[in-house]
Every structure is written in structure tokens, then in C-alpha cells.
Design a protein around this motif. Structure first.
Motif, PDB file in Angstrom:
ATOM      1  N   VAL A 221       0.861  -1.185   0.000  1.00  0.00           N
ATOM      2  CA  VAL A 221       0.000   0.000   0.000  1.00  0.00           C
ATOM      3  C   VAL A 221       0.897   1.235   0.000  1.00  0.00           C
ATOM      4  CG1 VAL A 221      -1.785   1.268   1.282  1.00  0.00           C
ATOM      5  CG2 VAL A 221      -1.785  -1.238   1.285  1.00  0.00           C
ATOM      6  N   ASP A 222       0.533   2.213  -0.826  1.00  0.00           N
ATOM      7  CA  ASP A 222       1.296   3.458  -0.897  1.00  0.00           C
ATOM      8  C   ASP A 222       0.805   4.396   0.218  1.00  0.00           C
ATOM      9  OD1 ASP A 222       2.311   5.969  -1.471  1.00  0.00           O
ATOM     10  OD2 ASP A 222       2.089   5.759  -3.646  1.00  0.00           O
ATOM     11  N   GLY A 223       1.612   4.508   1.271  1.00  0.00           N
ATOM     12  CA  GLY A 223       1.214   5.302   2.438  1.00  0.00           C
ATOM     13  C   GLY A 223       1.070   6.779   2.137  1.00  0.00           C
ATOM     14  N   ASP A 224       1.891   7.298   1.225  1.00  0.00           N
ATOM     15  CA  ASP A 224       1.784   8.721   0.867  1.00  0.00           C
ATOM     16  C   ASP A 224       0.485   8.965   0.088  1.00  0.00           C
ATOM     17  OD1 ASP A 224       4.460   9.644   1.852  1.00  0.00           O
ATOM     18  OD2 ASP A 224       5.128   8.128   0.439  1.00  0.00           O
ATOM     19  N   ALA A 225       0.130   8.010  -0.769  1.00  0.00           N
ATOM     20  CA  ALA A 225      -1.129   8.131  -1.526  1.00  0.00           C
ATOM     21  C   ALA A 225      -2.326   8.003  -0.586  1.00  0.00           C
ATOM     22  CB  ALA A 225      -1.196   7.051  -2.603  1.00  0.00           C
ATOM     23  N   LEU A 226      -2.191   7.165   0.432  1.00  0.00           N
ATOM     24  CA  LEU A 226      -3.276   6.997   1.405  1.00  0.00           C
ATOM     25  C   LEU A 226      -3.547   8.303   2.148  1.00  0.00           C
ATOM     26  CD1 LEU A 226      -4.867   4.320   2.671  1.00  0.00           C
ATOM     27  CD2 LEU A 226      -3.597   5.037   4.686  1.00  0.00           C
ATOM     28  N   ILE A 227      -2.485   9.064   2.406  1.00  0.00           N
ATOM     29  CA  ILE A 227      -2.658  10.367   3.074  1.00  0.00           C
ATOM     30  C   ILE A 227      -3.382  11.330   2.126  1.00  0.00           C
ATOM     31  CG2 ILE A 227      -1.445  12.407   3.975  1.00  0.00           C
ATOM     32  CD1 ILE A 227       0.797  10.512   4.951  1.00  0.00           C
ATOM     33  N   ARG A 228      -2.944  11.358   0.856  1.00  0.00           N
ATOM     34  CA  ARG A 228      -3.497  12.327  -0.113  1.00  0.00           C
ATOM     35  C   ARG A 228      -4.941  12.034  -0.469  1.00  0.00           C
ATOM     36  NH1 ARG A 228       1.504  11.526  -2.630  1.00  0.00           N
ATOM     37  NH2 ARG A 228       0.551  10.062  -4.085  1.00  0.00           N
ATOM     38  N   ASP A 229      -5.247  10.732  -0.646  1.00  0.00           N
ATOM     39  CA  ASP A 229      -6.582  10.332  -1.096  1.00  0.00           C
ATOM     40  C   ASP A 229      -6.766   8.845  -0.742  1.00  0.00           C
ATOM     41  OD1 ASP A 229      -8.990  10.003  -2.320  1.00  0.00           O
ATOM     42  OD2 ASP A 229      -8.234  10.135  -4.383  1.00  0.00           O
ATOM     43  N   PRO A 230      -7.394   8.553   0.382  1.00  0.00           N
ATOM     44  CA  PRO A 230      -7.416   7.160   0.861  1.00  0.00           C
ATOM     45  C   PRO A 230      -8.204   6.181  -0.009  1.00  0.00           C
ATOM     46  CG  PRO A 230      -8.450   8.643   2.471  1.00  0.00           C
ATOM     47  CD  PRO A 230      -8.013   9.480   1.328  1.00  0.00           C
ATOM     48  N   PHE A 231      -9.283   6.658  -0.651  1.00  0.00           N
ATOM     49  CA  PHE A 231     -10.192   5.702  -1.279  1.00  0.00           C
ATOM     50  C   PHE A 231      -9.538   4.759  -2.305  1.00  0.00           C
ATOM     51  CE2 PHE A 231     -13.121   4.673  -4.761  1.00  0.00           C
ATOM     52  CZ  PHE A 231     -13.812   3.666  -4.100  1.00  0.00           C
ATOM     53  N   PRO A 232      -8.748   5.279  -3.282  1.00  0.00           N
ATOM     54  CA  PRO A 232      -8.180   4.342  -4.275  1.00  0.00           C
ATOM     55  C   PRO A 232      -7.313   3.253  -3.640  1.00  0.00           C
ATOM     56  CG  PRO A 232      -7.912   6.621  -5.000  1.00  0.00           C
ATOM     57  CD  PRO A 232      -8.404   6.678  -3.597  1.00  0.00           C
ATOM     58  N   GLU A 233      -6.586   3.589  -2.580  1.00  0.00           N
ATOM     59  CA  GLU A 233      -5.760   2.577  -1.923  1.00  0.00           C
ATOM     60  C   GLU A 233      -6.633   1.526  -1.220  1.00  0.00           C
ATOM     61  OE1 GLU A 233      -2.357   2.134  -2.112  1.00  0.00           O
ATOM     62  OE2 GLU A 233      -2.609   3.673  -3.643  1.00  0.00           O
ATOM     63  N   LEU A 234      -7.752   1.980  -0.700  1.00  0.00           N
ATOM     64  CA  LEU A 234      -8.659   1.054  -0.023  1.00  0.00           C
ATOM     65  C   LEU A 234      -9.335   0.116  -1.009  1.00  0.00           C
ATOM     66  CD1 LEU A 234      -9.414   0.721   2.997  1.00  0.00           C
ATOM     67  CD2 LEU A 234      -8.040   2.684   2.494  1.00  0.00           C
ATOM     68  N   ARG A 235      -9.649   0.635  -2.177  1.00  0.00           N
ATOM     69  CA  ARG A 235     -10.274  -0.198  -3.210  1.00  0.00           C
ATOM     70  C   ARG A 235      -9.314  -1.327  -3.622  1.00  0.00           C
ATOM     71  NH1 ARG A 235     -14.925   0.404  -6.082  1.00  0.00           N
ATOM     72  NH2 ARG A 235     -15.638   0.421  -3.949  1.00  0.00           N
ATOM     73  N   LYS A 236      -8.027  -0.958  -3.762  1.00  0.00           N
ATOM     74  CA  LYS A 236      -7.025  -1.975  -4.138  1.00  0.00           C
ATOM     75  C   LYS A 236      -6.877  -3.009  -3.019  1.00  0.00           C
ATOM     76  CE  LYS A 236      -4.395   1.545  -6.263  1.00  0.00           C
ATOM     77  NZ  LYS A 236      -3.202   2.336  -6.110  1.00  0.00           N
ATOM     78  N   ALA A 237      -6.934  -2.546  -1.792  1.00  0.00           N
ATOM     79  CA  ALA A 237      -6.789  -3.476  -0.657  1.00  0.00           C
ATOM     80  C   ALA A 237      -7.987  -4.422  -0.592  1.00  0.00           C
ATOM     81  CB  ALA A 237      -6.645  -2.697   0.647  1.00  0.00           C
ATOM     82  N   GLU A 238      -9.191  -3.904  -0.850  1.00  0.00           N
ATOM     83  CA  GLU A 238     -10.393  -4.756  -0.875  1.00  0.00           C
ATOM     84  C   GLU A 238     -10.213  -5.864  -1.906  1.00  0.00           C
ATOM     85  OE1 GLU A 238     -14.308  -2.024   0.175  1.00  0.00           O
ATOM     86  OE2 GLU A 238     -13.518  -1.909  -1.838  1.00  0.00           O
ATOM     87  N   ARG A 239      -9.713  -5.484  -3.071  1.00  0.00           N
ATOM     88  CA  ARG A 239      -9.522  -6.447  -4.154  1.00  0.00           C
ATOM     89  C   ARG A 239      -8.532  -7.522  -3.730  1.00  0.00           C
ATOM     90  NH1 ARG A 239      -7.970  -2.933  -8.624  1.00  0.00           N
ATOM     91  NH2 ARG A 239      -9.808  -1.697  -8.212  1.00  0.00           N
ATOM     92  N   PHE A 240      -7.432  -7.103  -3.140  1.00  0.00           N
ATOM     93  CA  PHE A 240      -6.402  -8.050  -2.697  1.00  0.00           C
ATOM     94  C   PHE A 240      -6.974  -9.024  -1.651  1.00  0.00           C
ATOM     95  CE2 PHE A 240      -3.172  -8.886   0.653  1.00  0.00           C
ATOM     96  CZ  PHE A 240      -2.341  -9.737  -0.063  1.00  0.00           C
ATOM     97  N   LEU A 241      -7.828  -8.516  -0.800  1.00  0.00           N
ATOM     98  CA  LEU A 241      -8.374  -9.352   0.278  1.00  0.00           C
ATOM     99  C   LEU A 241      -9.610 -10.138  -0.157  1.00  0.00           C
ATOM    100  CD1 LEU A 241      -7.964  -6.763   3.188  1.00  0.00           C
ATOM    101  CD2 LEU A 241      -6.579  -8.810   2.809  1.00  0.00           C
ATOM    102  N   ASP A 242      -9.954 -10.046  -1.451  1.00  0.00           N
ATOM    103  CA  ASP A 242     -11.134 -10.740  -1.979  1.00  0.00           C
ATOM    104  C   ASP A 242     -12.415 -10.317  -1.278  1.00  0.00           C
ATOM    105  OD1 ASP A 242     -10.154 -12.202  -4.054  1.00  0.00           O
ATOM    106  OD2 ASP A 242      -9.588 -13.922  -2.816  1.00  0.00           O
ATOM    107  N   LEU A 243     -12.473  -9.048  -0.928  1.00  0.00           N
ATOM    108  CA  LEU A 243     -13.671  -8.535  -0.275  1.00  0.00           C
ATOM    109  C   LEU A 243     -14.549  -7.863  -1.319  1.00  0.00           C
ATOM    110  CD1 LEU A 243     -11.922  -6.792   2.759  1.00  0.00           C
ATOM    111  CD2 LEU A 243     -13.440  -8.771   2.931  1.00  0.00           C
ATOM    112  N   PRO A 244     -15.858  -7.988  -1.203  1.00  0.00           N
ATOM    113  CA  PRO A 244     -16.712  -7.238  -2.141  1.00  0.00           C
ATOM    114  C   PRO A 244     -16.508  -5.745  -1.921  1.00  0.00           C
ATOM    115  CG  PRO A 244     -18.014  -8.237  -0.373  1.00  0.00           C
ATOM    116  CD  PRO A 244     -16.616  -8.759  -0.222  1.00  0.00           C
ATOM    117  N   PRO A 245     -16.562  -4.939  -2.993  1.00  0.00           N
ATOM    118  CA  PRO A 245     -16.302  -3.495  -2.824  1.00  0.00           C
ATOM    119  C   PRO A 245     -17.409  -2.813  -2.019  1.00  0.00           C
ATOM    120  CG  PRO A 245     -16.952  -4.004  -5.078  1.00  0.00           C
ATOM    121  CD  PRO A 245     -16.841  -5.313  -4.378  1.00  0.00           C
TER     122      PRO A 245
END
Ligand code: A3P
Length: 313
Positions: A221-245
Motif C-alpha cells: 500500500v502506498d502510504g503517501d497516496a493513502l494520506i493524499r486520497d485514501p479511497f483508491p488505496e482502499l479499493r485496491k486493498a479490498e480487491r487483494f483481500l477478496d472482499l466485495p467493494p
């Protein structure tokens, strides 16, 4: 008459069972949990003991945030917790990296976890896992299918944040602490023995994890991107964890007072506490430049390992 008494007793027994189950759910916060997906292949459910009821239990984590220290691990954990299928261990557990904890065994580790419904994913975060050499093999022994999240941040910024945290802790306990430059520089050069420097050498630590786990099992996870705009990083993490969006941009709002994004869920808002996002200890521009230069090569090695690059100093 006898039948009436027996029937009444039976009804009472049923009511008592229902009541105790409701109380348990309330105690664990389970009553507010929404419907869950039934992913029987989820790593979180593989470690549960069998139960005749669809009730909450403590389960071993199916995903672990392994680091990096000061990379945004708390923000990532809290943000993942917005997902209905995720429950998180609130405190850092330090099971795999603290010998005294590790000796207590998996039953102790499991007892530190939140209660979850079958199919929910348990997540814990202990940033100290990333740089501790004994940890990768121990995590593998617990569950070779566990998913690992690594949140990274510009290593120079991370180092200053790391120092600031230690400084703050020392000041709270009225203990003296050296200025950052004294710790960082030895005869005008970056001192490689300074712990905060070592913790920023991501490629060294990741190499040990990659001796044990396949690359696909570690999501960066890009921590600097998470600070600037968390949502896109969270969407990628959901995908990695096989969680429904489920996490949406509406779960975040920028708090101008805090200077960071805060969380919104079911009408409640929550910002991270003041230990996150506090002003950094001062460091001269010259020393910071030296730091950036020092990390250039290690960063390149890290980029090659993860197959992507970051715009770090
Ligand atoms: P700073 O305090 O240096 O700004 P960790 O939780 O791993 O200790 O990381 C702390 C860092 O998380 C903070 O470092 C901060 O920059 C970062 N962070 C990321 N998103 C944040 C958020 N929404 N609120 C507060 N801090 C956040």
C-alpha cells in the motif's frame, strides 16, 4: 397438567438460550454487525473451531498489516474496518516478534482477536513484524495462506516521523533525548547503525519475507497516496483481500483542522488520534538531503522487488 408444566419449562429454556446469545452478541458488538459474505475459503474462517451456532467467535487473523512503522498502519487498519466483512484487533498484538508473547502460543494470540461471524475477515496490525527477522517463518507456520499488507512511505519522512514519536514518548516521561541530527549523522555522514535508518531500509526486510512468502501474498500500500486520497488505496486493498467493494469515497472527508482525511460511517465521524499526523521534529535541509541521497540505492532495490516505483525524495 404435567404436560403444561413441561411445555412451560421448555419454553423458558428456549428463551434463556436466546437471551444469553443476544447478550453475548451485544458484549462483542456483534449485534451491530451487518450480513456477511459466506466465503468458506477465507483464511479467517480456516482457523475457527467448529460451532453448532452461527455465532461470533475469536478467530486467527486472515490478514496482517506487517508494517512499516509510521507508514500509516493505524489509518489503514481503521479504514479497512469500515468494511462490513472485516473486524480488526484494536491493539497491536506483538505476538510473533515478542518472545514472551510467542511462548504463550496460538490460543493466546487468538484470544487477542475480535469476535467475528463466519466469513468475516480478522485483521491485526503490528508494524514491528516487518523488520523482525524471526517473524516471517512464524507467520507462515500459523497460516501459510495468510494475506500480508505492507504500507510504505517515503523512508526519509518515515525516519523523521519515527524519531518524532520516540522524542514525544521520552518528553512525556520527562526523559532527555538527543536531537535528531546527533543521532542521524556521524562525522557528517548518515550513521547506518541508527535504528530508524535501519527500519527505513525496506528492501532488506522485504527480502526476508520473500524468502518465506510468494510476492503475490504481500500487498504493498502506498502510504503517501493513502494520506493524499485514501479511497483508491482502499479499493485496491479490498480487491487483494477478496472482499466485495463496500468502502466508498463517502466514507472519507478531509478535515481541515486535522489536515488529514477522517472516517465517516453510519453517521459517525472519526479522526485518528493526535499521535498521528503531528508536526515533525526539525531537521536541517542539508541533513534531509543527505538522508534522501542515502536511501536512493536501497529504494531502487525495493522498487525492483515490488515491481513498481514510488516518487520518494
Ligand atoms: P506522521 O505522524 O508522521 O504524520 P502509523 O499509524 O503506522 O504509526 O503511521 C502514522 C502516520 O500515518 C502518520 O505519520 C500520518 O502521516 C499517517 N496517516 C495516514 N493517513 C492518516 C490519516 N487519515 N490521519 C492521520 N494520520 C494519517
Amino acid at each position: 397438567m404435567l404436560w403444561t408444566v413441561l411445555l412451560a419449562l421448555l419454553v423458558l429454556l428456549l428463551l434463556q438460550t436466546q437471551l444469553s446469545m443476544c447478550l453475548k452478541e451485544l458484549r462483542t458488538g456483534g449485534s451491530s454487525l451487518p450480513a456477511v459474505s459466506s466465503s468458506s475459503s477465507s483464511p479467517s474462517s480456516s482457523s475457527s473451531s467448529s460451532s453448532p451456532y452461527n455465532t461470533t467467535q475469536q478467530r486467527l487473523p486472515g490478514a496482517i498489516i506487517i508494517g512499516v512503522r509510521k507508514g500509516g498502519t493505524r489509518a489503514l487498519l481503521e479504514m479497512l474496518n469500515l468494511h462490513a466483512d472485516v473486524e480488526v484487533a484494536r491493539a497491536e498484538v506483538h505476538y510473533f516478534n515478542v518472545e514472551e508473547h510467542y511462548r504463550r502460543g496460538l490460543a493466546w494470540y487468538r484470544a487477542q482477536m475480535p469476535f467475528t461471524l463466519p466469513g468475516q475477515l480478522t485483521v491485526e496490525k503490528t508494524p514491528g513484524y516487518f523488520a523482525a527477522p524471526q517473524v516471517p517463518a512464524r507467520v507462515w507456520d500459523m497460516n501459510p495462506a495468510v494475506r500480508l499488507l505492507l504500507i510504505v512511505r517515503d523512508p526519509a519522512e518515515r525516519l523523521v516521523s519515527d524519531y518524532t514519536q520516540v522524542l514525544h514518548n521520552r518528553m512525556t516521561r520527562h526523559k532527555p533525548y538527543q536531537p535528531l541530527e546527533e543521532l542521524l549523522l556521524h562525522k557528517g555522514h548518515i550513521d547506518p547503525s541508527y535504528k530508524a535508518v535501519q527500519r527505513s531500509l525496506y528492501h532488506l526486510h522485504l527480502a526476508r519475507w520473500l524468502e518465506v512468502f510468494p510476492r503475490e501474498q504481500i500487498h504493498v500500500v502506498d502510504g503517501d497516496a493513502l494520506i493524499r486520497d485514501p479511497f483508491p488505496e482502499l479499493r485496491k486493498a479490498e480487491r487483494f483481500l477478496d472482499l466485495p467493494p463496500r468502502i466508498s469515497p463517502n466514507n472519507f472527508y478531509y478535515n481541515t483542522t486535522k489536515g488529514f482525511y477522517c472516517l465517516l460511517s453510519a453517521g459517525h465521524d472519526k479522526c485518528l488520534d493526535e499521535s498521528k499526523g503531528r508536526p515533525h521534529a526539525p531537521l536541517s535541509t542539508q541533513a534531509f538531503r543527505k538522508l534522501c541521497h542515502y536511501f536512493r540505492k536501497p529504494n531502487k532495490l525495493f522498487f525492483e522487488m515490488v515491481g513498481r516505483s514510488f516518487s520518494w525524495c
